[in-house]
Design a protein around this motif. Structure first.
Motif, PDB file in Angstrom:
ATOM      1  N   VAL A 107      -7.093  11.181  -2.922  1.00  0.00           N
ATOM      2  CA  VAL A 107      -6.544  10.238  -1.954  1.00  0.00           C
ATOM      3  C   VAL A 107      -5.028  10.426  -1.860  1.00  0.00           C
ATOM      4  CG1 VAL A 107      -6.182   7.795  -1.461  1.00  0.00           C
ATOM      5  CG2 VAL A 107      -8.335   8.557  -2.473  1.00  0.00           C
ATOM      6  N   PRO A 108      -4.516  10.665  -0.648  1.00  0.00           N
ATOM      7  CA  PRO A 108      -3.061  10.739  -0.517  1.00  0.00           C
ATOM      8  C   PRO A 108      -2.445   9.358  -0.748  1.00  0.00           C
ATOM      9  CG  PRO A 108      -4.150  11.062   1.622  1.00  0.00           C
ATOM     10  CD  PRO A 108      -5.230  10.827   0.621  1.00  0.00           C
ATOM     11  N   GLY A 109      -1.513   9.275  -1.718  1.00  0.00           N
ATOM     12  CA  GLY A 109      -0.962   7.988  -2.145  1.00  0.00           C
ATOM     13  C   GLY A 109      -0.486   7.102  -1.012  1.00  0.00           C
ATOM     14  N   GLU A 110       0.208   7.686  -0.044  1.00  0.00           N
ATOM     15  CA  GLU A 110       0.797   6.864   1.028  1.00  0.00           C
ATOM     16  C   GLU A 110      -0.274   6.222   1.916  1.00  0.00           C
ATOM     17  OE1 GLU A 110       2.861   9.433   3.949  1.00  0.00           O
ATOM     18  OE2 GLU A 110       1.931  11.143   2.915  1.00  0.00           O
ATOM     19  N   TYR A 111      -1.502   6.763   1.903  1.00  0.00           N
ATOM     20  CA  TYR A 111      -2.550   6.236   2.788  1.00  0.00           C
ATOM     21  C   TYR A 111      -3.656   5.502   2.044  1.00  0.00           C
ATOM     22  CZ  TYR A 111      -0.320   9.617   5.866  1.00  0.00           C
ATOM     23  OH  TYR A 111       0.592  10.329   6.583  1.00  0.00           O
ATOM     24  N   ARG A 112      -3.409   5.245   0.777  1.00  0.00           N
ATOM     25  CA  ARG A 112      -4.446   4.686  -0.077  1.00  0.00           C
ATOM     26  C   ARG A 112      -5.053   3.404   0.508  1.00  0.00           C
ATOM     27  NH1 ARG A 112      -5.208   2.012  -4.855  1.00  0.00           N
ATOM     28  NH2 ARG A 112      -6.497   3.199  -6.309  1.00  0.00           N
ATOM     29  N   ALA A 113      -4.196   2.454   0.870  1.00  0.00           N
ATOM     30  CA  ALA A 113      -4.691   1.153   1.346  1.00  0.00           C
ATOM     31  C   ALA A 113      -5.471   1.306   2.654  1.00  0.00           C
ATOM     32  CB  ALA A 113      -3.527   0.196   1.524  1.00  0.00           C
ATOM     33  N   MET A 114      -4.938   2.143   3.530  1.00  0.00           N
ATOM     34  CA  MET A 114      -5.585   2.320   4.836  1.00  0.00           C
ATOM     35  C   MET A 114      -6.972   2.951   4.667  1.00  0.00           C
ATOM     36  SD  MET A 114      -4.056   4.288   8.196  1.00  0.00           S
ATOM     37  CE  MET A 114      -2.415   4.444   7.584  1.00  0.00           C
ATOM     38  N   LEU A 115      -7.027   3.934   3.791  1.00  0.00           N
ATOM     39  CA  LEU A 115      -8.283   4.637   3.550  1.00  0.00           C
ATOM     40  C   LEU A 115      -9.320   3.715   2.904  1.00  0.00           C
ATOM     41  CD1 LEU A 115      -9.565   7.416   3.837  1.00  0.00           C
ATOM     42  CD2 LEU A 115      -8.510   8.074   1.672  1.00  0.00           C
TER      43      LEU A 115
END
Ligand SMILES: [Fe+2]
Ligand SMILES: [Fe+2]
Length: 484
Positions: A107-115
């Motif tokens: 999981v790319p850290g910056e997109y964790r919440a969105m994903l």
């Protein structure tokens, strides 16, 4: 190029092709989640048939040529597995600002919440439909149909497993909490409902079930197609495999409605009724009149459109820009796959009129997916109309205007008829029952919902299928009902 084809471990508690045996942390997490899942299935799964033997297909491989096997299973003993489509080596992110970079395996850290949010929303729909359909076994019009219902149910259960695997594997503590919460929410519950509106509606009868699997499972297909394009490779692979199962759900819906229409037309012809609007005469034959079938289609189509969200959406733009959720068949589209400078026409309510407006293509992605959905949904409707036409009955099923009966987006604040003509509150109240099932329509359909559990027999209102499941003959015992 693919690696990792069909290497399914079928021996442990959780059949899988993700090498769970080498991943003790995730294996333990899933094994801990398993009893809660079984409790949920026993509480909220098909009521009254948990001990019956059902002729079900189970996914045992991800090889497109032979991924399933058929056998009698008691549903609580179904082998719910974690199966991902084969990994393509050097797959690239196909769209958005990271287009062309290697697909993410973590999981790319910056997109964790969105994903996580995308996975949870998809995951929440899967158990929801099982809950909505749990009473239908008791009124099944045949053992064939009952088996199809249960097949859809166990596969929605497997889709929940698919999403829960991603949460447990890639999202640590908060993933675990989300996996628990997926077992806690309940369709239609006043305090802890499922996340999306259509998944909190009732599925009170079999015509609703067929319409739901035709229209609402097709929303599922579109969402899975968009997520199958994801730059996050495990999500892409999960969704690609789910789509192979999803096809059967829409088959159940499309052929179910076809068979209802077929039976109605046959009965009308045999009785010499040529006017499809002679509803009282048609109903006396014990079949569902075509105008009522149209109303059910209006209801389920409009409820499903709401699932696509607001026509103009920053969330959709962000998810695309980030490379997490693509367009329908992104990989077959010929453009720059970034859409920074493009526009897309959106039907909006402007100055009290429904008008098309060009808006930024990125913010219109929900609308675009919905447009693709409407095209896809119209194909089967065309096939329904072919049946009616063959009987020479002057009637056509039509999908209503997208502004009709909406609760989300541009048209949620207005009333429109099925042609998109705006109506006042008073006009809507007066005409509502012309477009949507009335209490009388519901009572009539309910009166037809008498169980038919004789092998090879079908209820009065539905024609038998052309072919059996797994090529079984017409008198095959698809469900061996156990005495409760
Ligand atoms: Fe599903
Ligand atoms: Fe489905």
């Amino acid at each position: 190029m693919t690696i990792n084809i069909a290497a399914v471990d079928y021996d442990g508690l959780i059949p899988n092709n993700v090498a769970l045996g080498d991943d003790p942390r995730v294996k333990r997490a899933l094994e801990k989640w398993h009893p809660g899942y079984i409790d949920w299935w026993n509480d909220m799964g098909p009521e009254g048939f948990q001990a019956s033997l059902v002729y079900l297909r189970t996914a045992i491989s991800v090889d497109p040529k032979g991924w399933a096997k058929f056998d009698y299973v008691r549903m609580p003993e179904y082998r719910w597995g974690v199966l991902l489509a084969p990994q393509h080596t050097d797959r690239k992110i196909p769209f958005g600002r990271h287009k062309g970079e290697p697909a993410w395996q973590e999981v790319p850290g910056e997109y964790r919440a969105m994903l996580r949010r995308l996975i949870v929303i998809q995951g929440d729909t899967e158990p929801a439909s099982v809950e909505q359909q749990r009473h239908l076994g008791k009124t099944a019009p045949s053992l064939y149909d009952m088996r199809n219902l249960f097949q859809v149910n166990v596969e929605e259960g497997r889709h929940l497993w698919a999403m829960v695997y991603l949460l447990q594997k890639y999202f640590g503590t908060d993933g675990r909490e989300e996996a628990e919460a997926l077992l806690q929410r309940r369709s239609g519950h006043p305090d802890t409902p499922r996340m999306l509106g259509a998944f909190n509606e009732k599925t009170p009868d079999w015509l609703s079930f067929f319409m739901f699997t035709y229209f609402t499972d097709r929303d599922g297909k579109m969402q899975l197609e968009a997520l199958a394009q994801s730059g996050f490779d495990p999500l892409s692979r999960t969704c690609r495999f789910m789509l192979t199962e999803e096809a059967h759900h829409m088959f159940v819906g499309e052929t179910g409605v076809t068979r209802v229409i077929q039976r109605t037309c046959e009965a009308m012809k045999a009785a010499g009724i040529t006017d499809p609007y002679d509803i009282a005469a048609v109903r006396k034959l014990g079949v569902i009149d075509l105008p009522t079938i149209q109303k059910k289609a209006n209801l389920h189509f409009s409820l499903t459109l709401d699932l696509f969200g607001n026509e103009i959406s920053t969330n959709a733009a962000n998810a695309f820009h980030a490379g997490l959720k693509g367009r329908y068949r992104e990989d077959r589209l010929k453009d720059d796959h970034q859409l920074e400078h493009d526009t897309y026409p959106v039907l909006r309510l402007i100055d009290g009129k429904i008008q098309s407006e060009d808006v930024s293509a990125l913010s219109a992605l929900n609308m675009r997916l919905r447009d693709d959905y409407v095209v896809d949904a119209n194909v089967g409707v065309g096939r329904w109309n072919k049946v009616i036409e063959e009987f020479g009955i002057p009637f056509q099923i039509k999908l209503p205007h997208v502004a009709f009966h909406r609760h989300i987006g541009e048209f949620s604040g207005i009333h429109a008829d099925v042609n998109g003509t705006l109506l006042s509150e008073a006009e809507w109240t007066q005409k509502r029952n012309d477009y949507l099932p009335s209490d009388g329509d519901k009572d009539f359909i309910e009166s037809l919902m008498q169980p038919q559990f004789e092998t090879g027999q079908f209820a009065s209102w539905i024609a038998p299928p052309k072919v059996g499941i797994d090529n079984k003959p017409g008198d095959f015992e698809y469900v061996k009902i156990a005495d409760a």
